[in-house]
Design a protein around this motif. Structure first.
Motif, PDB file in Angstrom:
ATOM      1  N   GLN A  62       0.845  -1.188   0.000  1.00 42.26           N
ATOM      2  CA  GLN A  62       0.000   0.000   0.000  1.00 42.26           C
ATOM      3  C   GLN A  62       0.885   1.246   0.000  1.00 42.26           C
ATOM      4  O   GLN A  62       1.995   1.218   0.520  1.00 42.26           O
ATOM      5  CB  GLN A  62      -0.908   0.002   1.232  1.00 42.26           C
ATOM      6  CG  GLN A  62      -1.838  -1.189   1.308  1.00 42.26           C
ATOM      7  CD  GLN A  62      -2.683  -1.217   2.572  1.00 42.26           C
ATOM      8  OE1 GLN A  62      -2.813  -0.218   3.276  1.00 42.26           O
ATOM      9  NE2 GLN A  62      -3.281  -2.365   2.861  1.00 42.26           N
ATOM     10  N   TYR A  77       0.819   5.507   0.841  1.00 45.90           N
ATOM     11  CA  TYR A  77       0.143   6.598   1.530  1.00 45.90           C
ATOM     12  C   TYR A  77       0.913   7.890   1.297  1.00 45.90           C
ATOM     13  O   TYR A  77       2.134   7.876   1.119  1.00 45.90           O
ATOM     14  CB  TYR A  77       0.070   6.330   3.045  1.00 45.90           C
ATOM     15  CG  TYR A  77      -0.823   5.176   3.431  1.00 45.90           C
ATOM     16  CD1 TYR A  77      -0.398   3.863   3.288  1.00 45.90           C
ATOM     17  CD2 TYR A  77      -2.104   5.406   3.921  1.00 45.90           C
ATOM     18  CE1 TYR A  77      -1.221   2.798   3.634  1.00 45.90           C
ATOM     19  CE2 TYR A  77      -2.937   4.352   4.276  1.00 45.90           C
ATOM     20  CZ  TYR A  77      -2.491   3.063   4.125  1.00 45.90           C
ATOM     21  OH  TYR A  77      -3.307   2.013   4.463  1.00 45.90           O
ATOM     22  N   GLN A 106       1.446  11.769   3.110  1.00 43.32           N
ATOM     23  CA  GLN A 106       1.216  12.582   4.290  1.00 43.32           C
ATOM     24  C   GLN A 106       1.711  13.995   3.997  1.00 43.32           C
ATOM     25  O   GLN A 106       2.912  14.206   3.812  1.00 43.32           O
ATOM     26  CB  GLN A 106       1.931  12.003   5.511  1.00 43.32           C
ATOM     27  CG  GLN A 106       1.648  12.729   6.814  1.00 43.32           C
ATOM     28  CD  GLN A 106       2.248  11.995   8.017  1.00 43.32           C
ATOM     29  OE1 GLN A 106       3.187  11.218   7.889  1.00 43.32           O
ATOM     30  NE2 GLN A 106       1.706  12.227   9.208  1.00 43.32           N
ATOM     31  N   HIS A 152      -2.026  13.925   8.193  1.00 40.97           N
ATOM     32  CA  HIS A 152      -2.021  12.515   8.521  1.00 40.97           C
ATOM     33  C   HIS A 152      -1.891  11.704   7.235  1.00 40.97           C
ATOM     34  O   HIS A 152      -2.182  12.209   6.146  1.00 40.97           O
ATOM     35  CB  HIS A 152      -3.308  12.138   9.261  1.00 40.97           C
ATOM     36  CG  HIS A 152      -4.557  12.438   8.495  1.00 40.97           C
ATOM     37  ND1 HIS A 152      -5.149  13.679   8.471  1.00 40.97           N
ATOM     38  CD2 HIS A 152      -5.329  11.649   7.701  1.00 40.97           C
ATOM     39  CE1 HIS A 152      -6.223  13.639   7.726  1.00 40.97           C
ATOM     40  NE2 HIS A 152      -6.352  12.424   7.233  1.00 40.97           N
ATOM     41  N   PRO A 153      -1.441  10.446   7.322  1.00 40.47           N
ATOM     42  CA  PRO A 153      -1.319   9.624   6.112  1.00 40.47           C
ATOM     43  C   PRO A 153      -2.676   9.416   5.446  1.00 40.47           C
ATOM     44  O   PRO A 153      -3.678   9.141   6.117  1.00 40.47           O
ATOM     45  CB  PRO A 153      -0.750   8.309   6.638  1.00 40.47           C
ATOM     46  CG  PRO A 153      -0.100   8.649   7.939  1.00 40.47           C
ATOM     47  CD  PRO A 153      -0.951   9.732   8.517  1.00 40.47           C
ATOM     48  N   PHE A 210      -4.478   7.199   2.331  1.00 37.19           N
ATOM     49  CA  PHE A 210      -4.326   6.038   1.454  1.00 37.19           C
ATOM     50  C   PHE A 210      -4.389   6.459  -0.001  1.00 37.19           C
ATOM     51  O   PHE A 210      -5.293   7.198  -0.424  1.00 37.19           O
ATOM     52  CB  PHE A 210      -5.422   5.028   1.776  1.00 37.19           C
ATOM     53  CG  PHE A 210      -5.485   3.844   0.851  1.00 37.19           C
ATOM     54  CD1 PHE A 210      -6.538   3.706  -0.050  1.00 37.19           C
ATOM     55  CD2 PHE A 210      -4.502   2.873   0.888  1.00 37.19           C
ATOM     56  CE1 PHE A 210      -6.615   2.610  -0.891  1.00 37.19           C
ATOM     57  CE2 PHE A 210      -4.573   1.773   0.049  1.00 37.19           C
ATOM     58  CZ  PHE A 210      -5.631   1.644  -0.841  1.00 37.19           C
ATOM     59  N   GLN A 265      -3.524   0.337  -3.397  1.00 40.23           N
ATOM     60  CA  GLN A 265      -3.025  -0.974  -2.985  1.00 40.23           C
ATOM     61  C   GLN A 265      -2.717  -1.787  -4.237  1.00 40.23           C
ATOM     62  O   GLN A 265      -3.518  -1.821  -5.179  1.00 40.23           O
ATOM     63  CB  GLN A 265      -4.066  -1.712  -2.138  1.00 40.23           C
ATOM     64  CG  GLN A 265      -3.649  -3.129  -1.764  1.00 40.23           C
ATOM     65  CD  GLN A 265      -4.637  -3.816  -0.851  1.00 40.23           C
ATOM     66  OE1 GLN A 265      -4.637  -3.595   0.355  1.00 40.23           O
ATOM     67  NE2 GLN A 265      -5.480  -4.644  -1.422  1.00 40.23           N
ATOM     68  N   PHE A 325       4.768   7.184   1.848  1.00 37.72           N
ATOM     69  CA  PHE A 325       5.076   5.960   2.581  1.00 37.72           C
ATOM     70  C   PHE A 325       4.561   4.744   1.824  1.00 37.72           C
ATOM     71  O   PHE A 325       3.460   4.771   1.288  1.00 37.72           O
ATOM     72  CB  PHE A 325       4.385   5.949   3.959  1.00 37.72           C
ATOM     73  CG  PHE A 325       4.873   6.989   4.919  1.00 37.72           C
ATOM     74  CD1 PHE A 325       4.169   8.161   5.098  1.00 37.72           C
ATOM     75  CD2 PHE A 325       6.020   6.781   5.662  1.00 37.72           C
ATOM     76  CE1 PHE A 325       4.595   9.129   6.001  1.00 37.72           C
ATOM     77  CE2 PHE A 325       6.467   7.735   6.576  1.00 37.72           C
ATOM     78  CZ  PHE A 325       5.750   8.911   6.731  1.00 37.72           C
ATOM     79  N   LEU A 327       0.039  -3.149   9.581  1.00 37.12           N
ATOM     80  CA  LEU A 327       0.814  -2.550   8.512  1.00 37.12           C
ATOM     81  C   LEU A 327       2.208  -2.200   9.003  1.00 37.12           C
ATOM     82  O   LEU A 327       2.360  -1.595  10.074  1.00 37.12           O
ATOM     83  CB  LEU A 327       0.120  -1.296   7.986  1.00 37.12           C
ATOM     84  CG  LEU A 327      -1.134  -1.514   7.149  1.00 37.12           C
ATOM     85  CD1 LEU A 327      -1.776  -0.176   6.792  1.00 37.12           C
ATOM     86  CD2 LEU A 327      -0.818  -2.297   5.877  1.00 37.12           C
TER      87      LEU A 327
END
Lengths: 114, 113
Positions: free
Chosen positions: A33, A35, A37, A42-43, A45, A48, A88, A102
């Protein structure tokens, strides 16, 4: 234990240049996955990937999952100032009773200069 | 549709004190995970709750404990705070058995002095 590593740690680019971040896992992953930020945020999504060799695109972002399912990359074409942030990758950790966690890489921080 | 909400947003505590952080998952989600994110690092998994039970735990000491309530909301408790506990604490929610990523709240910034 399982580790997820990302390179580079930082990347500074001029607006319009391309950017790539690489992710490597110490173990084979069932999925990877990604992400994003934003600074102070905040992270969030992004995507995937599940299949070996899978490639997915989201506008200027291209995500790849390696054939061995141990590495992945994110490529951004023609970066914009809105791309600024830390990217990330994350893989599922040890599955226990059907539940997993995760494992995040340390991230690649992208700075875009106008 | 509210996303994941966390409270408080910021907190300052003294070494040795105890703290409770709260999280309400996204509507329709039943699983809550907690992560600790130190400055400049990726989120580190603390634990995960489903059906009011701890299902998975990361490498965190017993000072870190949690709870999930029947309405799926969750609390993270940290006892005997250390300076090293200063971090952004993130709550992430998901629906068990549903593929895809998790949804993070905005986090609680904990500073231990």
């Amino acid at each position: 234990g399982q580790q997820v590593m990302q390179i580079p740690q930082y990347q500074h680019v001029q607006e319009g240049e391309d950017f790539t971040t690489y992710c490597n896992s110490s173990t084979t992953l069932s999925n990877i996955q990604w992400y994003k930020q934003r600074p102070g945020g905040h992270p969030v999504f992004l995507i995937q990937l599940v299949k070996s060799g899978e490639v997915k695109k989201q506008k200027r972002l291209t995500f790849q999952f390696g054939e061995a399912k141990k590495n992945s990359s994110l490529h951004i074409t023609a970066t914009q100032t809105t791309d600024v942030g830390t990217y990330f990758c994350a893989g599922p950790g040890t599955v226990s009773g059907g539940y997993n966690k995760l494992i995040f890489g340390a991230g690649t921080r992208l700075a875009v200069h106008p | 549709d509210a996303g994941v909400t966390q409270s408080p947003t910021h907190l300052i505590k003294t070494r040795g004190q105890q703290v409770t952080l709260r999280c309400s998952p996204k509507s329709g989600h039943d699983t809550v995970s907690w992560y600790q994110q130190a400055l400049g690092q990726g989120p580190q998994f603390i634990f995960q709750y489903y059906e009011e039970e701890e299902r998975q735990r990361g490498n965190f000491p017993d000072r870190f404990s949690g709870h999930q309530f029947p309405n799926y909301s969750s609390e993270l408790n940290v006892n005997a705070l250390l300076l090293g506990d200063s971090a952004l604490y993130l709550c992430a929610s998901s629906l068990v058995g549903t593929p895809g990523g998790v949804f993070f709240g905005q986090g609680t910034r904990l500073t231990v002095v």
